[in-house]
Write an enzyme that holds these catalytic residues in place. Sequence first.
Site, short mmCIF file in Angstrom:
data_model
loop_
_atom_site.label_atom_id
_atom_site.label_comp_id
_atom_site.label_asym_id
_atom_site.label_seq_id
_atom_site.Cartn_x
_atom_site.Cartn_y
_atom_site.Cartn_z
N TYR A 90 0.82 -1.23 0.00
CA TYR A 90 0.00 0.00 0.00
C TYR A 90 0.84 1.27 0.00
O TYR A 90 2.03 1.24 0.22
CB TYR A 90 -1.09 -0.03 1.07
N GLU A 91 0.22 2.36 -0.31
CA GLU A 91 0.91 3.64 -0.58
C GLU A 91 1.95 3.48 -1.68
O GLU A 91 2.97 4.17 -1.68
CB GLU A 91 1.57 4.20 0.69
N GLY A 92 1.66 2.61 -2.63
CA GLY A 92 2.58 2.37 -3.72
C GLY A 92 3.45 1.16 -3.44
O GLY A 92 4.21 1.15 -2.48
#
Lengths: 600, 600
Positions: B437-439
Amino acid sequence: MSYQAPIKDMLFVLNELANLEQVSRLPGCEDATGDTVEAVLEENAKFCGEVVAPLNHPSDKEPSFWHDGQVTTSAGFKVAFQAFGESGWQGIGHPTEFGGQGLPKLVGTPCTEMLNAASISFALVALLTDGAIEALLTAGSDEQKAIYLEPLITGKWTGTMNLTEPQAGSDLAAVRTRAVPQGDGSYKIFGTKIYITYGEHDMAENIIHLVLARTPDAPPGVKGISLFIVPKFLVNADGTPGARNDAHCVSIEHKLGIKASPTAVLQFGDNGGAIGTLVGEENRGLEYMFIMMNAARFGVGMQGIGLAERAYQQAVAFAKDRVQSRDLAGSAGPVAIIHHPDVRRMLMSMRSQTEAARALAYVGAGISDVAHHHADEATRKANLAVYEYLVPIIKGWSTEMSENVARDGVQVHGGMGFIEETGAAQHYRDAKILTIYEGTTAIQANDLVGRKTVRDGGAVARSVIAQVRATESALAAAQGGAHAADLAAIRKQLALGSAALEEVVDFVVANVKSDIKGVFAGSVLYLKLAGIVLGGWQMARAALVAQRKLDAGEGDAAFLRAKIGTARFFADHILSGAGGLRSAIVEGSAGVLALDVEQF
Amino acid sequence: MSYQAPIKDMLFVLNELANLEQVSRLPGCEDATGDTVEAVLEENAKFCGEVVAPLNHPSDKEPSFWHDGQVTTSAGFKVAFQAFGESGWQGIGHPTEFGGQGLPKLVGTPCTEMLNAASISFALVALLTDGAIEALLTAGSDEQKAIYLEPLITGKWTGTMNLTEPQAGSDLAAVRTRAVPQGDGSYKIFGTKIYITYGEHDMAENIIHLVLARTPDAPPGVKGISLFIVPKFLVNADGTPGARNDAHCVSIEHKLGIKASPTAVLQFGDNGGAIGTLVGEENRGLEYMFIMMNAARFGVGMQGIGLAERAYQQAVAFAKDRVQSRDLAGSAGPVAIIHHPDVRRMLMSMRSQTEAARALAYVGAGISDVAHHHADEATRKANLAVYEYLVPIIKGWSTEMSENVARDGVQVHGGMGFIEETGAAQHYRDAKILTIYEGTTAIQANDLVGRKTVRDGGAVARSVIAQVRATESALAAAQGGAHAADLAAIRKQLALGSAALEEVVDFVVANVKSDIKGVFAGSVLYLKLAGIVLGGWQMARAALVAQRKLDAGEGDAAFLRAKIGTARFFADHILSGAGGLRSAIVEGSAGVLALDVEQF
């Protein structure tokens, strides 16, 4: 989340790398002709793919459960296991005189892989039963063989291994379970065993527990352990299950993975004593248990490979299906993520490691067949030594590898991988047991260092490295054609790897006496180094075969080119780690041992 | 399974490596004196250790659940979050004018680590709220700031980030959610967002959703995305929550880990339209979202470090407690497993990687403070460039590292690690989201290659490598005394590592135009290489400080010697992987891209 057994890859390894033809010429292995083997694999693939594989994810969501001493296994397991036994799959490698098919290990091994790819949890009952069969074949009396082998080999009954106790995990010297002779040849068993895989279930008529225990006058430590058969139901004179024995499942564990496989706490003797019979001689239990364990260790290695293949197939299917973001080289719209280089890198990493571990394990299985069936004793002995060198590597490296592959499988799925519904996370959870049970990776590595390297002064290890060097020479001699750069890159990394491995073997042998902790500080790293070098060796051999066939215009060109490309990836991305492992082993013990316990 | 914040280690990094004193001299950072910071850390450690940490394992067993549109969070979360807000921890880094404490990032960062070590699931609500605050501070109107900031900063309300849609995971170009202007300055929002962390919960009076959507005439792709505030409850003129907005949670996900953190599917506008207000200007939403994302990415890196520290502490406690097998050097009876070399190796691997990632992240936080507060614009700009170079490394490497650490944490526990009751398995499951998550790590790596390396021709990367070289020179100049061999080994591996990193930077810059896929095939490996080299650099700096203090007879000698030993381990076991990564990047793209899609 379906599973298609990679029959073509398996046959390539069997025929081109693992010498199936040579194995089929061994005494007692004559049935293993190319045609028969192909038919067996296809039939097994059908069974595993159609009957077992669909159970895997549902059985994770609705695991086996305990109630009032009984374990109800996940939906479908009982019926599937009945079919498994009746189709003869439990008996594939066992003697025909007890109802088996008597096929060599080299043929049974791909079947083990397929069953584990279909469902690790399901396959465990077969794996443990195989271990019990092996122990009885080796150390059981004729009467015990007559009673127990046929029902085990035909899947009517199942087997268990009872080693661990609450105070004794890996340390069998601490076993406390007691066996009290009754004067009639039987014993009463008292004690608690934990982590007993399929220690209780509803999939078979009877469960044959093989239990480590101490007789009253046994010496302390591992030299005072005996092995007993303790059936769940005592066996009547006609061979049918009779009275319930005093061996009861008091609970099963709530685990990270393999949730459908019940992991039992077994209580022996709480109601007067569980009746057992001695296997072989008193105080030789550990030796017999190692027979089961060595078979089981190879089997757990196959679990890692099967799981890795399944995770790989699922990741490939997702990567081909999931459309997201433009192609880096510039497409108009979004493309399937398999076109993104880092997704491709992860898929190649999964694929190449799975192929390398498979090749090494099958080659090991073939060597085991030679070790057990060859007419010449010296040949048997030499091959047995190589096989035994390979077992901890096959177990340890294949399972460590499977953790990484399962991890990448989740990563390829992105956020969806973290959602349990997708199924990728199950592999990540299931894989984590494989580096722990049947001896952690550290215990495999201790075996590799102690019994398999130091004991013979590194002789077997060096003989294997000499074979790697022969492959390097073959790479140097190969022309390579369109793939010359690939073969050169493979040769370069293989040479670096084999040099690193040889240096480490020399280091281990030279320093184990003067600096035992310093050597064992690198034992797992040595195991991993051996895994990537020997795996890389098999990939190099595969590339050479593929190149030869391409040159000769034989076979499926796309398939053969993929073999070379996959070997190239393995060399540059996996085998290239050899140098770092070498320095961590040879130079790194100071850091491992730098702190006092109080500094942690 | 308790958690004791490593205050002494944290202060060592703040004072000796991350230039706390220099930061405290920056305009606006004057409160961050050594004494104040120590007091803040101790108070935060107490809160995290006593209030939050005990919730972590129970909340995994009894996760947050959804019923009829409402989410009930795990027991204790609501009360703990109220205390968190009231104690001022949500506001630690935010402006005093809106109720924050206004402390520099360098001071907030250890607090973020502690909260995440205590419970990743709990910490997420604070992390997302921080992101919303950052976005509003940067792009919100004065009116929006007046309405939303104080309740968010004091923990009365929480924030969310709404990017992902079912058809668009990492690919924001595919966002379809619609925003229809109502003529009164407001918009009606229609669409579905998935994976919304704390998208619905019962821990705060109101939830402020920040939502990416397209206005009717917006251009296609990422240039047509705008950012909207869509509160769960519309806000009355007096600032209190009013009417329920048309934004509803239709389900939450069943996940591998972070189970106590509700991951919502949010439906906007099913009953007439959710009312939202535009943040900043139309079509600049992605730019504003990146403000949130960059803060959140650094924060997720801290999650990895916090989780690693927690897993390490748990493994150490187990290894000191668990007695099993004799000592290799020959003890009479069994010993605590911390005496076994491979257990020691795993603990050192966990410890050294956690320390290295912590040091790099704190150093990054200090650089961020200089970038935001320094009086001189050129200094600000130069430091911002370095900070932005470090963010994808801190996020990507710290989280990849945390997976390995959590894995080793399970392994140290052996069979008990696989039993959920032990708690080690939770870290293994929780860690897996951090690289996604968050890339994902690949997205961090794309950022590192594209915006952070290629765009300036590798200038910032080389400036950082020049600093590494300066540390190598300092190592060469140091005498080392009793630790001369350690410093020499560290210097050797650091020099090999920095040379590898420089070669890779040159390779990336030179080849990205001619062979974009070949360069991006190694992007994640470049990120990992940068992580171990820059982490190893910080460990080397720590060793130099420790040596200097030991020579001067200052400080706690056992603590300082452990710093040198841990740095030595990192050099020989982690940094030694640099050469393999180098060749995988520079020589390995052929293998990555060898197969056609049809060959998979």
